[in-house]
Design a protein around this motif. Structure first.
Motif: not given
Lengths: 347, 250
Positions: B217-244
């Motif tokens: 079993a994997v804690a949902w809290a871990y999954v939540g933090w990992a999803v948040l990390y991924g969403a934030l990093y993705t948003a940052a990369l997309l922001a840079v892509a838009c800027l570029a």
């Protein structure tokens, strides 16, 4: 002059397919020729100097690599079991697999069985199981195997019974074991029929879906049958000695004493005989024991060289320096180990 | 939405997609054969191969299609027609990204459903940790695709694909930057490497295949933090892509 007729599309495709099939077929003899010219590897090339680093650089595929390594390990075990029975790389392969996938329960369980039953290395098997019990604490199979190792491989050791009871208790404490484990725990506590427990374990394994495990179980059951015969013969020798004041000179004299025409045949093709002081012996069991002891000595010599940079001067030095109580006696009466300190070979 | 829809339709016609899906299907179905010699570990091996196929072939789709996503429009000059419409550049970038992510979502869902069905046929129902692993694989692919889109706006497809592939491999190995040997303690290099640990996308956050394959079993809290990390990093990369892309001289 007319242009040559073009092949129909279907026929052209067939020709291309035929050409491809011919080319492919030609690769097989080419590969076989290349295999003949390339010398076979002398030993397994699976030494991984630092599997911890490897875990980081698998691009998230560590569990898959662990699977593939486990498959190789099973193949290697089967090949060694039918051949040299030295199992040199077995421990390295198993521990690397568990490092790559620390929750791979099957590797802890069957790896421990391979190490204890085939390589006769109960210490390594117990190390593996202890690691597994930490990584997969809810698996009843791991303490159960630890109990069986204490029962079978360390039988006679002063703490073996205590540890068997301890690991049986651990298996029951996971709350998940099947009925026979709980029964084992209670039977053990009553100290009844320990060989029956071992036989029951191998019989259950005989129903395994896996061919390697079935072969292992079948072999172990045959060895148990031989051991039962030897035990019966020991009792006959004692009766003979009590009656005649001396042990029998020959096996035939012993059989005549009991009115038996012959012993049940050795299922593994060996023969029974009386050794020194009329000790009943069997050539299959002696060969098996010799292979185990030889494998153990060779591993110890290799470990000695790896840690000290040179081969031990003698087997006595090896025993002294590596914590062995003494050099094990050659199982065959009248034979001894031949050791060459220059090359580190034991024969 | 229109850009995303067009991107999805265009990507579906890409032959690379079908080649990769064929390889994924072969490895998933073929994994059962490996299980025959695994001493009773066949289900575990099939689960491992299903999850690994989703991750690897999903990443390859991201890399091969994503790295040429914007470059292809510029190269074929179709970009000028599109941008002559009332459409801002960042909307175009985000639309392309959304279209590719829709494709990845569909292919990942197809692989997950077929893997689940295959496991059911073999007598092992996918559990919660299996679904968690699929979810985190999707987040990993979202991040990898965002990086591919960024590089597509900035470099050539081949160079972009190479960089994304390297980032994919090293992104799973960032643990070495954190678990340094003791002789690094107190050194400047340790600080530098620890900083790099937080800069490089940590893709091992999304790798819970071992737990999923072994039914841990994997804690949902871990999954939540990992999803948040991924969403934030993705948003940052997309922001840079838009800027570029906004600053790109077309």
């Amino acid at each position: 002059m007319t242009a040559p007729a073009r092949a129909r599309p279907g026929r052209a495709a067939l020709l291309w397919l035929l050409a491809a099939a011919l080319c492919y077929a030609a690769t097989i003899p080419a590969q076989r020729a290349a295999d003949r010219l390339r010398p076979p590897l002398r030993d397994e090339v699976l030494y991984l100097p630092n599997e911890k680093l490897l875990t980081h650089f698998t691009a998230g595929l560590a569990p898959v690599i662990a699977d593939l390594l486990w498959l190789r390990c099973v193949q290697y075990t089967a090949l060694e079991n039918r051949g040299a029975r030295s199992f040199t790389w077995l421990e390295q392969m198993i521990f690397t697999t568990t490092r790559l996938d620390p929750r791979f329960k099957g590797v802890y369980r069957y790896g421990a069985i391979f190490l204890s039953a085939l390589r006769a290395d109960s210490e390594a098997a117990m190390r593996l199981l202890r690691t597994g019990m930490v990584e997969v604490p809810d698996a009843w199979e791991l303490p159960y195997e630890a109990a069986i190792i204490q029962l079978v491989n360390r039988r006679g050791a002063p703490d073996a019974e205590r540890l068997t009871a301890f690991y049986c208790g651990m298996a029951v404490a996971t709350g998940r074991p099947p009925a026979f484990v709980a029964e084992l725990a209670s039977r053990f506590q009553a100290k009844q029929d320990l060989s029956g427990i071992e036989e029951g374990m191998w019989r259950r394994m005989l129903e395994s879906d896996d061919k390697v495990m079935r072969e292992l179980a079948a072999r172990k059951l045959q060895e148990m049958a031989i051991l039962r015969n030897l035990h019966t013969m020991e009792k006959w020798v004692e009766e003979y000695r009590a009656r005649h004041g001396a042990p029998p000179d020959t096996l035939e004299a012993l059989l005549a004493f009991k009115g038996a025409k012959a012993l049940p045949p050795d299922p593994l093709g060996g023969r029974y005989f009386l050794g020194p002081e009329a000790k009943p012996m069997n050539s299959t069991m002696l060969d098996t024991e010799t292979a185990r002891e030889l494998g153990m000595l060779r591993r110890r010599v290799e470990e000695f060289r790896n840690t000290r940079g040179a081969f031990p001067g003698s087997l006595e030095e090896l025993a002294r320096e590596t914590g062995m109580k003494r050099v094990p006696e050659h199982p065959w009466p009248g034979r001894s180990w031949k050791y060459n300190p220059a090359t580190g070979t034991v024969e | 939405m229109i850009v995303a829809g067009n991107t999805l339709r265009e990507s579906v016609r890409d032959k690379v997609l079908y080649v990769l899906l064929l390889f994924a299907a072969t490895s998933i179905l073929g994994s059962k054969a490996l299980g025959w010699i695994s001493v009773g570990q066949d289900i575990k091996i099939v689960r491992d191969f299903c999850l690994a196929s989703m991750s690897v072939f999903g990443a390859l789709i991201s890399i091969f299609i994503g790295a040429s996503l914007l470059y292809k429009e510029m190269d074929k000059k179709t970009l000028y027609t599109i941008l002559s419409q009332p459409l801002r550049r960042h909307e175009f970038v985000l639309g392309k990204y959304a279209g590719l992510m829709a494709l990845i979502a569909v292919t990942l869902a197809a692989m997950a459903v077929s893997s689940g069905a295959y496991l059911l046929v073999l007598g092992s129902a996918p559990d919660v940790s299996f679904l968690q692993a699929v979810l985190l694989t999707f987040m990993k692919l979202a991040l990898v695709t965002a990086l591919a889109v960024l590089l597509s706006a900035a470099t050539s497809p081949i160079l972009g694909a190479l960089i994304v592939f390297s980032a994919y491999v090293f992104g799973h190995a960032t643990g070495v930057l954190r678990d340094l040997p003791p002789h690094f303690d107190g050194t400047f290099a340790k600080g530098l490497l620890e900083a790099a640990y937080y800069v490089i996308p940590n893709l091992s956050n999304f790798s819970i295949q071992s737990e999923a394959a072994n039914g841990v079993a994997v804690a949902w809290a871990y999954v939540g933090w990992a999803v948040l990390y991924g969403a934030l990093y993705t948003a940052a990369l997309l922001a840079v892509a838009c800027l570029a892309f906004e600053r790109k001289d077309l």
